[in-house]
Design a protein around this motif. Structure first.
Motif, short mmCIF file in Angstrom:
data_model
loop_
_atom_site.label_atom_id
_atom_site.label_comp_id
_atom_site.label_asym_id
_atom_site.label_seq_id
_atom_site.Cartn_x
_atom_site.Cartn_y
_atom_site.Cartn_z
N GLU A 32 0.99 -1.12 0.11
CA GLU A 32 0.09 -0.05 0.05
C GLU A 32 0.86 1.15 -0.08
OE1 GLU A 32 -2.97 2.31 3.18
OE2 GLU A 32 -2.66 0.08 3.27
N THR A 33 0.46 2.26 -0.73
CA THR A 33 1.15 3.53 -0.75
C THR A 33 0.34 4.50 0.09
OG1 THR A 33 2.09 3.04 -2.89
CG2 THR A 33 2.20 5.36 -2.08
N VAL A 34 1.21 5.28 1.02
CA VAL A 34 0.75 6.56 1.84
C VAL A 34 1.71 7.78 1.24
CG1 VAL A 34 0.42 7.51 4.03
CG2 VAL A 34 -0.17 4.87 3.63
N ALA A 35 0.84 8.44 0.47
CA ALA A 35 1.56 9.76 0.22
C ALA A 35 2.13 10.56 1.16
CB ALA A 35 0.77 10.27 -0.95
N ILE A 36 3.12 11.05 1.14
CA ILE A 36 3.82 12.10 2.07
C ILE A 36 4.47 13.20 1.47
CG2 ILE A 36 5.50 12.60 4.10
CD1 ILE A 36 3.18 10.67 4.84
N ASN A 37 3.58 14.33 1.10
CA ASN A 37 3.96 15.27 0.26
C ASN A 37 5.12 16.21 0.95
OD1 ASN A 37 3.97 17.96 -1.01
ND2 ASN A 37 2.18 17.43 -2.17
N LEU A 38 6.46 16.19 0.54
CA LEU A 38 7.22 16.98 1.17
C LEU A 38 7.31 18.60 1.05
CD1 LEU A 38 10.21 14.40 -0.35
CD2 LEU A 38 8.81 14.41 1.92
N THR A 39 6.35 18.94 0.12
CA THR A 39 6.46 20.62 -0.05
C THR A 39 5.02 21.00 0.57
OG1 THR A 39 5.26 20.35 -2.45
CG2 THR A 39 7.87 20.42 -1.93
N LYS A 40 3.96 20.15 0.79
CA LYS A 40 2.77 20.91 0.96
C LYS A 40 2.74 21.15 2.58
CE LYS A 40 -2.26 19.62 0.93
NZ LYS A 40 -3.36 18.82 0.74
N ASP A 41 2.10 22.19 2.97
CA ASP A 41 2.00 22.38 4.36
C ASP A 41 3.50 22.72 5.20
OD1 ASP A 41 -0.67 22.56 4.04
OD2 ASP A 41 -0.88 20.34 4.38
N GLY A 42 4.47 22.87 4.33
CA GLY A 42 5.75 22.80 5.15
C GLY A 42 6.29 21.63 5.07
N GLY A 43 5.68 20.49 4.50
CA GLY A 43 6.17 19.22 4.55
C GLY A 43 5.73 18.34 5.40
N GLN A 45 6.18 15.50 6.08
CA GLN A 45 6.99 14.45 6.95
C GLN A 45 7.33 15.10 8.27
OE1 GLN A 45 8.00 16.53 4.32
NE2 GLN A 45 10.00 17.20 4.32
N PHE A 46 7.13 16.32 8.39
CA PHE A 46 7.28 17.19 9.56
C PHE A 46 6.01 16.95 10.62
CE2 PHE A 46 10.13 19.27 6.85
CZ PHE A 46 11.46 18.87 7.33
N SER A 47 4.83 16.40 10.17
CA SER A 47 3.56 16.10 11.09
C SER A 47 4.02 15.27 12.10
CB SER A 47 2.72 15.52 10.07
OG SER A 47 2.75 14.18 9.86
N GLU A 48 3.44 15.44 13.21
CA GLU A 48 3.52 14.60 14.38
C GLU A 48 3.04 13.09 14.11
OE1 GLU A 48 1.48 16.01 18.14
OE2 GLU A 48 2.09 18.12 17.60
N PHE A 50 3.54 11.38 11.33
CA PHE A 50 4.61 10.83 10.50
C PHE A 50 5.64 10.73 11.36
CE2 PHE A 50 8.08 10.55 7.54
CZ PHE A 50 7.69 9.41 6.76
N GLN A 51 6.20 11.80 12.07
CA GLN A 51 7.26 11.81 13.31
C GLN A 51 7.31 10.51 14.00
OE1 GLN A 51 8.88 15.21 14.63
NE2 GLN A 51 7.79 16.54 13.48
N ALA A 52 5.96 10.19 14.51
CA ALA A 52 5.86 9.09 15.32
C ALA A 52 6.23 7.84 14.64
CB ALA A 52 4.31 9.04 15.99
N LEU A 53 5.96 7.65 13.17
CA LEU A 53 6.28 6.60 12.42
C LEU A 53 7.84 6.61 12.20
CD1 LEU A 53 5.18 4.33 10.78
CD2 LEU A 53 5.34 6.09 8.92
N ASN A 54 8.12 7.71 11.59
CA ASN A 54 9.56 7.75 11.26
C ASN A 54 10.45 8.82 12.00
OD1 ASN A 54 12.40 7.84 10.07
ND2 ASN A 54 11.47 8.05 8.01
N PRO A 55 11.09 8.83 13.22
CA PRO A 55 11.72 10.14 13.78
C PRO A 55 12.59 10.94 13.06
CG PRO A 55 11.68 8.30 15.16
CD PRO A 55 11.21 7.70 13.70
N MET A 56 13.16 10.23 11.99
CA MET A 56 14.03 10.71 11.04
C MET A 56 13.47 11.88 9.91
SD MET A 56 17.31 9.64 11.10
CE MET A 56 18.17 10.00 9.45
#
Length: 174
Positions: A32-43, A45-48, A50-56
């Protein structure tokens, strides 16, 4: 979603994500693909969440059997700064391709190392796409260009291409 189905947290244009998509396609692993937009809303990947899933805070992240494996992406371009990205990318890609073209003279067959797809090929196709994105002239790299053409003819590379991902904007779709 079936139990145990891998989840790939990905961004359509991420070359690192593309490498993982190619590998999954080559191994015929349904995911399954979950899209993580790196440019939308400041990125995203910085959401709480996603950070809980991948602290990097980077994509791709592959969750498989309860374990999350992550890799890097956009951080270098952000460090370079928007105004320097094109020049920096062109220089970095050209430098790498100058060396790689020479190496491939002694290793290439249909692909980077003979006639079997290897990890080198999973890295090459996304980097050639980056070269295209950053307007690098590929004329000096006939071996790289030939190998890339062969790779893009393979189903795994075709279906995993950034222009065919669920989160690809309509104007960038194939």
């Amino acid at each position: 979603m079936q139990v145990g189905k891998p989840i790939l947290y990905s961004y359509f244009r991420s070359s690192c994500s593309w490498r993982v998509r190619i590998a999954l396609a080559l191994k015929n692993i349904d995911y399954e693909t979950v899209a993580i937009n790196l440019t939308k809303d400041g990125g995203q990947q910085f959401s709480e969440e996603f950070q809980a899933l991948n602290p990097m805070k980077q994509v791709p992240a592959l969750k498989i059997d309860g374990i999350t494996i992550g890799q890097s992406n956009l951080s270098v371009l952000k460090q370079v700064g928007q105004e320097n990205q094109l020049t920096w990318a062109q220089q970095a890609i050209t430098s790498g391709f100058n060396a790689l073209e020479q190496i491939l003279q002694s290793t290439a067959g249909r692909y980077c190392v003979g006639d079997e797809v290897s990890m080198a090929d999973l890295c090459l196709a996304p980097q050639v796409a980056n070269a295209d994105r950053f307007k690098v002239d590929l004329t000096p790299y006939p071996t790289i260009s030939h190998i890339n053409k062969s790779l893009l003819a393979l189903e795994a590379f075709h279906v995993s291409h950034p222009c065919r991902q669920p989160d690809t904007p309509p104007e960038l779709r194939a």
